[in-house]
Design an enzyme around this catalytic site. Sequence first.
Site, PDB file in Angstrom:
ATOM      1  N   PHE A  75      -7.269   2.365   5.784  1.00 48.45           N
ATOM      2  CA  PHE A  75      -6.442   1.197   5.512  1.00 48.45           C
ATOM      3  C   PHE A  75      -6.736  -0.012   6.395  1.00 48.45           C
ATOM      4  O   PHE A  75      -6.189  -1.078   6.176  1.00 48.45           O
ATOM      5  CB  PHE A  75      -4.943   1.530   5.533  1.00 48.45           C
ATOM      6  CG  PHE A  75      -4.420   2.074   6.837  1.00 48.45           C
ATOM      7  CD1 PHE A  75      -4.112   1.227   7.883  1.00 48.45           C
ATOM      8  CD2 PHE A  75      -4.227   3.436   6.991  1.00 48.45           C
ATOM      9  CE1 PHE A  75      -3.619   1.727   9.078  1.00 48.45           C
ATOM     10  CE2 PHE A  75      -3.737   3.953   8.187  1.00 48.45           C
ATOM     11  CZ  PHE A  75      -3.433   3.093   9.235  1.00 48.45           C
ATOM     12  N   LYS A 107       7.156  -1.233   7.055  1.00 48.51           N
ATOM     13  CA  LYS A 107       7.184  -0.005   6.249  1.00 48.51           C
ATOM     14  C   LYS A 107       8.500   0.054   5.501  1.00 48.51           C
ATOM     15  O   LYS A 107       9.544  -0.328   6.045  1.00 48.51           O
ATOM     16  CB  LYS A 107       6.996   1.217   7.130  1.00 48.51           C
ATOM     17  CG  LYS A 107       7.938   1.268   8.303  1.00 48.51           C
ATOM     18  CD  LYS A 107       7.606   2.418   9.234  1.00 48.51           C
ATOM     19  CE  LYS A 107       8.449   2.319  10.490  1.00 48.51           C
ATOM     20  NZ  LYS A 107       8.135   3.278  11.511  1.00 48.51           N
ATOM     21  N   LYS A 112       2.376   4.447   1.469  1.00 48.58           N
ATOM     22  CA  LYS A 112       2.541   4.946   2.834  1.00 48.58           C
ATOM     23  C   LYS A 112       2.342   6.447   2.781  1.00 48.58           C
ATOM     24  O   LYS A 112       3.226   7.194   2.361  1.00 48.58           O
ATOM     25  CB  LYS A 112       3.913   4.599   3.415  1.00 48.58           C
ATOM     26  CG  LYS A 112       4.043   5.041   4.879  1.00 48.58           C
ATOM     27  CD  LYS A 112       5.382   4.684   5.473  1.00 48.58           C
ATOM     28  CE  LYS A 112       5.432   4.834   6.983  1.00 48.58           C
ATOM     29  NZ  LYS A 112       4.947   6.105   7.500  1.00 48.58           N
ATOM     30  N   GLU A 163      -5.282   7.157   7.469  1.00 45.47           N
ATOM     31  CA  GLU A 163      -4.223   8.161   7.494  1.00 45.47           C
ATOM     32  C   GLU A 163      -4.877   9.457   7.010  1.00 45.47           C
ATOM     33  O   GLU A 163      -5.597   9.449   6.006  1.00 45.47           O
ATOM     34  CB  GLU A 163      -3.074   7.728   6.564  1.00 45.47           C
ATOM     35  CG  GLU A 163      -1.838   8.578   6.648  1.00 45.47           C
ATOM     36  CD  GLU A 163      -0.987   8.320   7.910  1.00 45.47           C
ATOM     37  OE1 GLU A 163      -1.350   7.496   8.756  1.00 45.47           O
ATOM     38  OE2 GLU A 163       0.064   8.977   8.026  1.00 45.47           O
ATOM     39  N   ARG A 179       4.426  -4.191  17.931  1.00 47.42           N
ATOM     40  CA  ARG A 179       5.149  -3.960  16.678  1.00 47.42           C
ATOM     41  C   ARG A 179       5.553  -5.335  16.153  1.00 47.42           C
ATOM     42  O   ARG A 179       6.697  -5.735  16.225  1.00 47.42           O
ATOM     43  CB  ARG A 179       6.375  -3.078  16.931  1.00 47.42           C
ATOM     44  CG  ARG A 179       6.882  -2.389  15.678  1.00 47.42           C
ATOM     45  CD  ARG A 179       8.086  -1.501  15.981  1.00 47.42           C
ATOM     46  NE  ARG A 179       7.754  -0.229  16.577  1.00 47.42           N
ATOM     47  CZ  ARG A 179       7.361   0.854  15.912  1.00 47.42           C
ATOM     48  NH1 ARG A 179       7.233   0.808  14.605  1.00 47.42           N
ATOM     49  NH2 ARG A 179       7.088   1.954  16.549  1.00 47.42           N
ATOM     50  N   GLU A 191       0.845  -1.207   0.000  1.00 50.55           N
ATOM     51  CA  GLU A 191       0.000   0.000   0.000  1.00 50.55           C
ATOM     52  C   GLU A 191       0.873   1.247   0.000  1.00 50.55           C
ATOM     53  O   GLU A 191       1.994   1.207   0.505  1.00 50.55           O
ATOM     54  CB  GLU A 191      -0.864   0.028   1.275  1.00 50.55           C
ATOM     55  CG  GLU A 191      -1.821  -1.125   1.387  1.00 50.55           C
ATOM     56  CD  GLU A 191      -2.587  -1.110   2.717  1.00 50.55           C
ATOM     57  OE1 GLU A 191      -2.398  -0.182   3.528  1.00 50.55           O
ATOM     58  OE2 GLU A 191      -3.371  -2.042   2.930  1.00 50.55           O
ATOM     59  N   ARG A 226      -2.096   9.265  11.783  1.00 53.85           N
ATOM     60  CA  ARG A 226      -2.980   8.113  11.901  1.00 53.85           C
ATOM     61  C   ARG A 226      -4.194   8.469  12.740  1.00 53.85           C
ATOM     62  O   ARG A 226      -4.080   9.149  13.761  1.00 53.85           O
ATOM     63  CB  ARG A 226      -2.174   7.009  12.583  1.00 53.85           C
ATOM     64  CG  ARG A 226      -2.798   5.665  12.576  1.00 53.85           C
ATOM     65  CD  ARG A 226      -1.750   4.667  12.995  1.00 53.85           C
ATOM     66  NE  ARG A 226      -2.243   3.320  12.950  1.00 53.85           N
ATOM     67  CZ  ARG A 226      -1.460   2.258  13.070  1.00 53.85           C
ATOM     68  NH1 ARG A 226      -0.165   2.411  13.244  1.00 53.85           N
ATOM     69  NH2 ARG A 226      -1.969   1.046  13.025  1.00 53.85           N
TER      70      ARG A 226
END
Length: 588
Positions: free
Chosen positions: A365, A446, A274, A324, A440, A272, A279
Amino acid sequence: MLYQTLVDIYEKLNATSKRLEKTSILSAFLKNLQDNDVEQVILLLQGIVFPIWDERRLGIADKLVIHAINIATGKSPEFIEQKWKELGDIGDVSANCVQKKTQATLFSNELTLSKVFTNMQQLVSFTGEGTVDKKTALVAELLTNATSSQAKYIARTALGDLRIGLGDGTLRDSIVWACFSQQIGLVYNQAENDVKLDEEQRKKYNEYTNLVQSAYDKTTDFSLVLEKARKGEEALKKITITPGLPLNVMLYQKAQNIADAFATVGQPASIEYKYDGFRLQIHKIKEKILLFTRRLENVTSQFPDISKEAKLAINATNAILEAEIVGYDISSGKYLPFQNISMRIQRKHDIESTAAKYPVHIILFDLLYLDGRDCTVLHYHDRTELLAGICAQSKTFYLAQKIITSDEKEAAEFYNKSLLNGNEGVMMKNLSSPYQPGSRVGYGVKVKSVMDALDVVIVGAEWGEGKRSKWLSSFVIACKNKDEYPAIGRVGTGFKEKAEEGTAFAEMTELLKPHIKPQEGREVQIKPAIVIEVHYEEIQQSPSTAAGYALRFPRFVRLRPDRRPEDASTLAEIQKLFTQQRGRTKNI
Ligand code: ATP
């Protein structure tokens, strides 16, 4: 419950820096609480009187507290200010002034926990004329009836600086100890400051810790978690995602390049754009929309434009979506860098006109909840299919651009296309992973063009000289390590002289001023509150910084008002980057 009971705990927590000892003290206290004290105690332990996601904030000025101490103790404002400079902490000043007073007079009303809590909450209920006087009277009333040690914590709570060194991790562990130590067979040995667990016990300990952490990540509400945990494991397990309570978001790891990204998320993967914005969690509860930033701040009133769009576009009764938010230039229709809309996050006035001047796109997203269903347990692929099914896309409200591929070349082309469109890079996501709040994990990564970016907290600065004497400069920057913020150097470049050119020293000074710890001299310490993004050439080991690492040629890039100090880059991440930087390739 008497307020003194909580103050005793504050003092005990303050008296030790050992995390296990803190956990032991707190867990014994939490275990024996009355049910109806749970909520107030948990908030006051965190130094707040409204949950983090509540729109209400105390926002009390230093002057108001000084005036309240003056009313309660008769000490002059000049004396109080001078003492503050000497002692460096309003709590100690308040305690000192009350101590002197109480030698002469005996107070009659013993403060209860709920009296302190209620007075603090009432501070936000006034508007219009006489507001400051009414607020001052509420704080003064508490101080008048307080003992010296109580006065210390009343002043600190009013100013939002509790200083008891209690982080979320310790609070979570205390809940585990308080509610499940029997099941685990956990005993704290104070003399050795240790808990000895065999393999089986360690496994159980980790399971309960994960259970408590997961309940917290789903609701970000420690009161609710404690309340259920005290009832037992089953009650705790029943905690689910609830529209209205923000979740701790899932974070994405960093990948060096596309091949590295595929190695983490598998093939095929979803790739996707970025987008370079901030956010936002969008909660729809029937006709009501609530908006939360990544740091769980409720920004609903700052973005009436997003609420309006969301009401029209989300075809569901109750839902939680992730998006976003990106600013765009009305004339060119192009995306704007993050800084251009970041000020909308903190805006309290002229909301409508600012919204018109700085319009945004809402780019969806993920989907976390839909009409009674916890979607975080679903695969990414199914979540995004459902998301596409409930969203009516428009010019400003749409789904993130993506492709699904196993092909590195195709992925690299998409990456370049994303950069050409003004984005930061791409996100690459495993198709069959769930959404894990608060961690995480490598379910997504990313890939950015600039790898050398860190989010750091400002913990000190220096007043300038000559024509710069009104500005703070040479900012001491720190990373996060457990509940502490060890410094990793100073940054002075990247800030502008004039506001028109970008983030200026004057703006930084205004932002940091409320957080400066009162003290004499040019060098000041600053309470961790403001997070900035910095770029650098290299990370070096350094014996002269608290972190043991220093950044070579650090440069300020932008403010990160969407970050809490707790969200800053961690020492562990810096250590990892340090080891990775040798042999690193920036090629995509
Ligand atoms: P960064 O500083 O690189 O933005 P971060 O620390 O904010 O990262 P990460 O989880 O590490 O957070 O990186 C992902 C961030 O990128 C998200 O928090 C989100 O704000 C943003 N983002 C932009 N586009 C997307 C997308 N398509 N999917 C997920 N996140 C996206």
